[in-house]
Design an enzyme around this catalytic site. Structure first.
Site, PDB file in Angstrom:
ATOM      1  N   ARG A   1       0.835  -1.210   0.000  1.00  0.00           N
ATOM      2  CA  ARG A   1       0.000   0.000   0.000  1.00  0.00           C
ATOM      3  C   ARG A   1       0.871   1.262   0.000  1.00  0.00           C
ATOM      4  O   ARG A   1       0.564   2.252   0.674  1.00  0.00           O
ATOM      5  CB  ARG A   1      -0.940   0.038   1.219  1.00  0.00           C
ATOM      6  CG  ARG A   1      -1.961  -1.070   1.278  1.00  0.00           C
ATOM      7  CD  ARG A   1      -2.959  -0.980   0.116  1.00  0.00           C
ATOM      8  NE  ARG A   1      -4.060  -1.908   0.286  1.00  0.00           N
ATOM      9  CZ  ARG A   1      -4.039  -3.168  -0.147  1.00  0.00           C
ATOM     10  NH1 ARG A   1      -2.982  -3.653  -0.764  1.00  0.00           N
ATOM     11  NH2 ARG A   1      -5.096  -3.942   0.018  1.00  0.00           N
TER      12      ARG A   1
ATOM     13  N   SER B   1     -10.749  -0.592   2.967  1.00  0.00           N
ATOM     14  CA  SER B   1     -10.028  -0.614   4.254  1.00  0.00           C
ATOM     15  C   SER B   1      -9.637   0.812   4.641  1.00  0.00           C
ATOM     16  O   SER B   1      -9.034   1.527   3.844  1.00  0.00           O
ATOM     17  CB  SER B   1      -8.744  -1.432   4.135  1.00  0.00           C
ATOM     18  OG  SER B   1      -9.030  -2.739   3.714  1.00  0.00           O
TER      19      SER B   1
ATOM     20  N   GLU C   1      -5.166   4.399   5.627  1.00  0.00           N
ATOM     21  CA  GLU C   1      -4.785   4.001   4.263  1.00  0.00           C
ATOM     22  C   GLU C   1      -5.168   5.026   3.197  1.00  0.00           C
ATOM     23  O   GLU C   1      -4.334   5.376   2.348  1.00  0.00           O
ATOM     24  CB  GLU C   1      -5.388   2.623   3.947  1.00  0.00           C
ATOM     25  CG  GLU C   1      -4.840   2.013   2.690  1.00  0.00           C
ATOM     26  CD  GLU C   1      -5.879   1.272   1.898  1.00  0.00           C
ATOM     27  OE1 GLU C   1      -6.760   1.926   1.323  1.00  0.00           O
ATOM     28  OE2 GLU C   1      -5.795   0.031   1.851  1.00  0.00           O
TER      29      GLU C   1
HETATM   30  P1  FAD Z   1      -8.838   8.453  -5.981  1.00  0.00           P
HETATM   31  O1  FAD Z   1      -9.518   8.095  -4.714  1.00  0.00           O
HETATM   32  O2  FAD Z   1      -9.532   9.381  -6.892  1.00  0.00           O
HETATM   33  O3  FAD Z   1      -7.396   9.052  -5.637  1.00  0.00           O
HETATM   34  C1  FAD Z   1      -6.575   8.444  -4.669  1.00  0.00           C
HETATM   35  C2  FAD Z   1      -5.252   9.228  -4.613  1.00  0.00           C
HETATM   36  O4  FAD Z   1      -4.562   9.083  -5.855  1.00  0.00           O
HETATM   37  C3  FAD Z   1      -5.440  10.735  -4.439  1.00  0.00           C
HETATM   38  O5  FAD Z   1      -4.405  11.212  -3.631  1.00  0.00           O
HETATM   39  C4  FAD Z   1      -5.310  11.306  -5.849  1.00  0.00           C
HETATM   40  O6  FAD Z   1      -4.800  12.619  -5.866  1.00  0.00           O
HETATM   41  C5  FAD Z   1      -4.314  10.352  -6.477  1.00  0.00           C
HETATM   42  N1  FAD Z   1      -4.522  10.163  -7.923  1.00  0.00           N
HETATM   43  C6  FAD Z   1      -5.630   9.670  -8.523  1.00  0.00           C
HETATM   44  N2  FAD Z   1      -5.426   9.577  -9.866  1.00  0.00           N
HETATM   45  C7  FAD Z   1      -4.170  10.031 -10.099  1.00  0.00           C
HETATM   46  C8  FAD Z   1      -3.371  10.180 -11.275  1.00  0.00           C
HETATM   47  N3  FAD Z   1      -3.820   9.835 -12.484  1.00  0.00           N
HETATM   48  N4  FAD Z   1      -2.118  10.691 -11.141  1.00  0.00           N
HETATM   49  C9  FAD Z   1      -1.629  11.037  -9.922  1.00  0.00           C
HETATM   50  N5  FAD Z   1      -2.345  10.919  -8.773  1.00  0.00           N
HETATM   51  C10 FAD Z   1      -3.590  10.415  -8.860  1.00  0.00           C
HETATM   52  N6  FAD Z   1      -7.497  -0.821  -2.718  1.00  0.00           N
HETATM   53  C11 FAD Z   1      -6.674  -1.885  -2.770  1.00  0.00           C
HETATM   54  O7  FAD Z   1      -5.444  -1.722  -2.918  1.00  0.00           O
HETATM   55  N7  FAD Z   1      -7.143  -3.153  -2.657  1.00  0.00           N
HETATM   56  C12 FAD Z   1      -8.446  -3.418  -2.488  1.00  0.00           C
HETATM   57  O8  FAD Z   1      -8.834  -4.575  -2.398  1.00  0.00           O
HETATM   58  C13 FAD Z   1      -9.346  -2.321  -2.423  1.00  0.00           C
HETATM   59  N8  FAD Z   1     -10.669  -2.535  -2.216  1.00  0.00           N
HETATM   60  C14 FAD Z   1     -11.513  -1.472  -2.122  1.00  0.00           C
HETATM   61  C15 FAD Z   1     -12.873  -1.736  -1.929  1.00  0.00           C
HETATM   62  C16 FAD Z   1     -13.776  -0.691  -1.831  1.00  0.00           C
HETATM   63  C17 FAD Z   1     -15.230  -0.998  -1.614  1.00  0.00           C
HETATM   64  C18 FAD Z   1     -13.321   0.646  -1.980  1.00  0.00           C
HETATM   65  C19 FAD Z   1     -14.302   1.775  -1.938  1.00  0.00           C
HETATM   66  C20 FAD Z   1     -11.967   0.915  -2.181  1.00  0.00           C
HETATM   67  C21 FAD Z   1     -11.043  -0.154  -2.248  1.00  0.00           C
HETATM   68  N9  FAD Z   1      -9.672   0.058  -2.448  1.00  0.00           N
HETATM   69  C22 FAD Z   1      -8.819  -1.008  -2.536  1.00  0.00           C
HETATM   70  C23 FAD Z   1      -9.133   1.429  -2.529  1.00  0.00           C
HETATM   71  C24 FAD Z   1      -9.240   2.086  -3.937  1.00  0.00           C
HETATM   72  O9  FAD Z   1     -10.171   1.439  -4.729  1.00  0.00           O
HETATM   73  C25 FAD Z   1      -7.887   2.111  -4.647  1.00  0.00           C
HETATM   74  O10 FAD Z   1      -6.930   2.786  -3.873  1.00  0.00           O
HETATM   75  C26 FAD Z   1      -7.974   2.779  -6.035  1.00  0.00           C
HETATM   76  O11 FAD Z   1      -6.755   2.619  -6.718  1.00  0.00           O
HETATM   77  C27 FAD Z   1      -8.293   4.271  -5.946  1.00  0.00           C
HETATM   78  O12 FAD Z   1      -8.579   4.721  -7.248  1.00  0.00           O
HETATM   79  P2  FAD Z   1      -9.365   6.085  -7.519  1.00  0.00           P
HETATM   80  O13 FAD Z   1      -9.330   6.342  -8.984  1.00  0.00           O
HETATM   81  O14 FAD Z   1     -10.703   6.043  -6.906  1.00  0.00           O
HETATM   82  O15 FAD Z   1      -8.419   7.121  -6.752  1.00  0.00           O
HETATM   83  N1  EPU Z   2     -11.304  -9.795  10.564  1.00  0.00           N
HETATM   84  C1  EPU Z   2     -11.913  -9.816  11.796  1.00  0.00           C
HETATM   85  N2  EPU Z   2     -12.868  -8.881  12.046  1.00  0.00           N
HETATM   86  C2  EPU Z   2     -13.233  -7.948  11.134  1.00  0.00           C
HETATM   87  C3  EPU Z   2     -12.601  -7.938   9.874  1.00  0.00           C
HETATM   88  C4  EPU Z   2     -11.617  -8.885   9.606  1.00  0.00           C
HETATM   89  O1  EPU Z   2     -11.611 -10.632  12.657  1.00  0.00           O
HETATM   90  O2  EPU Z   2     -14.116  -7.157  11.436  1.00  0.00           O
HETATM   91  C5  EPU Z   2     -10.307 -10.840  10.261  1.00  0.00           C
HETATM   92  C6  EPU Z   2     -10.873 -11.834   9.250  1.00  0.00           C
HETATM   93  O3  EPU Z   2     -11.599 -12.835   9.874  1.00  0.00           O
HETATM   94  C7  EPU Z   2      -9.647 -12.359   8.581  1.00  0.00           C
HETATM   95  C8  EPU Z   2      -8.678 -11.186   8.647  1.00  0.00           C
HETATM   96  O4  EPU Z   2      -9.197 -10.281   9.619  1.00  0.00           O
HETATM   97  O5  EPU Z   2      -9.125 -13.428   9.299  1.00  0.00           O
HETATM   98  C9  EPU Z   2      -8.449 -10.499   7.307  1.00  0.00           C
HETATM   99  O6  EPU Z   2      -9.671 -10.004   6.801  1.00  0.00           O
HETATM  100  P1  EPU Z   2      -9.952  -9.909   5.212  1.00  0.00           P
HETATM  101  O7  EPU Z   2      -9.670 -11.208   4.574  1.00  0.00           O
HETATM  102  O8  EPU Z   2     -11.312  -9.325   5.055  1.00  0.00           O
HETATM  103  O9  EPU Z   2      -8.838  -8.940   4.663  1.00  0.00           O
HETATM  104  P2  EPU Z   2      -8.253  -7.587   5.233  1.00  0.00           P
HETATM  105  O10 EPU Z   2      -6.883  -7.843   5.755  1.00  0.00           O
HETATM  106  O11 EPU Z   2      -9.225  -6.917   6.126  1.00  0.00           O
HETATM  107  C10 EPU Z   2      -6.991  -6.891   3.039  1.00  0.00           C
HETATM  108  C11 EPU Z   2      -6.859  -5.628   2.256  1.00  0.00           C
HETATM  109  C12 EPU Z   2      -8.059  -5.463   1.333  1.00  0.00           C
HETATM  110  C13 EPU Z   2      -8.045  -6.638   0.343  1.00  0.00           C
HETATM  111  C14 EPU Z   2      -8.148  -7.957   1.144  1.00  0.00           C
HETATM  112  C15 EPU Z   2      -7.961  -9.165   0.256  1.00  0.00           C
HETATM  113  C16 EPU Z   2      -5.553  -4.043   3.544  1.00  0.00           C
HETATM  114  C17 EPU Z   2      -5.542  -2.839   4.419  1.00  0.00           C
HETATM  115  N3  EPU Z   2      -6.754  -4.487   3.146  1.00  0.00           N
HETATM  116  O12 EPU Z   2      -8.145  -6.744   3.867  1.00  0.00           O
HETATM  117  O13 EPU Z   2      -7.883  -4.258   0.583  1.00  0.00           O
HETATM  118  O14 EPU Z   2      -9.119  -6.558  -0.542  1.00  0.00           O
HETATM  119  O15 EPU Z   2      -7.102  -8.002   2.148  1.00  0.00           O
HETATM  120  O16 EPU Z   2      -6.647  -9.231  -0.188  1.00  0.00           O
HETATM  121  O17 EPU Z   2      -4.479  -4.562   3.214  1.00  0.00           O
HETATM  122  C18 EPU Z   2      -8.364  -1.918   0.615  1.00  0.00           C
HETATM  123  O18 EPU Z   2      -7.140  -1.721   0.584  1.00  0.00           O
HETATM  124  O19 EPU Z   2      -9.186  -0.974   0.607  1.00  0.00           O
HETATM  125  C19 EPU Z   2      -8.873  -3.284   0.670  1.00  0.00           C
HETATM  126  C20 EPU Z   2     -10.172  -3.569   0.742  1.00  0.00           C
END
Ligand code: FAD
Ligand code: EPU
Length: 339
Positions: free
Chosen positions: A165, A239, A334
């Protein structure tokens, strides 16, 4: 000609649906639009904030200056040599649609990253990752414009300094570049990453010969839909905290006090703790206050049901204090915070 609007609501431009206004706002669909926007901001001596899909930002104030939404399109196969497929993608392409597109083309690599919201240009900022794969594993280079000088740069993976991240764009390069395109290296040969336990479980029982990138993508989408609230239903940014990485000794001490502690061993010997578990154990699951709260099923997801960015950050700070107090572990936010 580039259209720059004044006093634009950003509530529909951030997945937390936080109320915030951009002093000036424009959407750029070409590199020439982008240079026009940069010249305009320089001429008016105004700061620039870049926005993609708004799925990783916490808007706790109005954004002064110029907010530029990156919308440059394009998916182009640059080269194919043996199994390798080199693909260049515009910053404005929707990430999940890109993943589906690569799967349809028969290219392997991005399937585990299915259903992550947002646009492609933001993916390197925090080196998006999920289900055992990180963007950096399939990344070749990116093209960016240096905001202060307008100079174009191409950066390879090591220059981007990717980590968990993390990247240069969250550190020394923060707010300095507009990423305009990314080049990926994918494979036309079946190359699946199925190490993540929840993914293995979801695919359990499927014969190896029937495994495809589409099947993996569907499984990832299924897990994600069962665990994470969709921002359309409940505004959130995924997250809210990173999973903290602690020393082996600290993890062992914590495990003696809390045998159920959830953690994953890292190659460097340290342990990455599940922040969701820590937040739940600190008693926050389902908590609500002033229109903001902690999701009922996933404590790592903070949700907005009509509150403000300030209320959300105050809740985040209370959670950080209580986790530090109970476990001696500090949680790092994050998403990018604008406060
Ligand atoms: P924005 O939110 O619009 O921007 C984020 C940052 O990037 C800001 O600081 C912005 O200035 C900068 N930025 C955006 N575009 C550019 C560009 N072209 N050039 C330079 N800077 C830029 N992330 C994960 O890593 N793994 C996950 O599993 C994951 N799951 C998610 C689930 C949900 C339900 C949600 C809501 C979010 C999740 N995210 C996850 C976080 C998010 O989706 C990612 O970080 C994604 O890459 C953000 O993209 P965005 O276009 O919305 O960025
Ligand atoms: N858990 C709990 N209680 C909770 C939530 C989670 O006990 O309320 C435990 C779960 O049972 C599990 C562990 O925590 O054993 C991990 O949970 P999960 O598998 O849901 O993944 P996470 O670590 O919470 C991370 C990333 C996610 C990504 C998933 C899958 C980060 C900060 N988050 O979540 O990324 O999708 O793994 O790889 O690394 C994001 O960055 O926005 C994001 C959603």
């Amino acid at each position: 000609m580039l259209k720059i609007e004044q006093h634009v609501s950003l509530q529909h431009h951030n997945t937390l649906a936080l109320p915030s206004f951009a002093e000036n706002f424009c959407r750029v669909s070409t590199e020439s639009d982008l240079s026009e926007a940069l010249s305009w901001s320089r001429q008016h001596r105004l700061p620039i904030t870049l926005l993609g899909g708004g799925s990783n930002v916490v808007l706790a104030r109005d954004l002064s200056g110029l907010v530029v939404q990156m919308a440059i399109p394009g998916i182009e196969l640059v080269s194919e040599e043996q199994d390798q497929r080199v693909v260049r993608v515009g910053a404005g392409e929707n990430w999940h649609q890109l993943v589906l597109n690569t799967i349809e083309q028969g290219w392997f690599g991005l399937e585990n990253l299915s259903l992550i919201p947002g646009l492609t240009g933001a993916a390197p900022i925090q080196n998006i990752g999920a289900y055992g794969v990180e963007l950096s594993q399939h990344f070749l280079s990116l093209e960016a414009i240096h905001l202060a000088t307008g100079e174009q740069r191409v950066m390879n993976a090591s220059e981007c300094q990717f980590g968990y991240r993390d990247s240069i764009f969250k550190q020394s390069g923060r707010d300095q570049y507009a990423i305009t395109a990314i080049t990926f290296v994918l494979s036309s040969k079946m190359d699946l990453c199925l190490d993540y336990p929840a993914l293995q479980k979801a695919l359990d029982g499927i014969d190896e010969s029937e495994l495809t990138a589409k099947r993996v993508s569907d499984a990832v989408c299924g897990i994600r839909r069962s665990k994470l609230p969709s921002p359309e239903d409940i505004p959130n940014v995924g997250s809210f905290f990173k999973n903290p990485v602690v020393s082996k000794e600290q993890a062992e001490t914590l495990r003696q006090q809390h045998p159920q502690l959830v953690g994953y061993h890292q190659v460097d010997g340290r342990e990455k703790l599940a922040a969701g578990w820590l937040v739940e154990q600190a008693g926050w699951k389902g908590f609500n206050q002033q229109g903001v709260g902690v999701h009922q099923q996933q404590s790592l997801v903070l949700v907005n049901s009509g509150g403000t960015g300030v209320a959300l950050l105050s809740l985040a700070s209370d959670i950080q204090a209580s986790v530090a107090d109970k476990f001696g572990v500090s949680l790092e936010i994050e998403p990018r915070v604008y406060s």
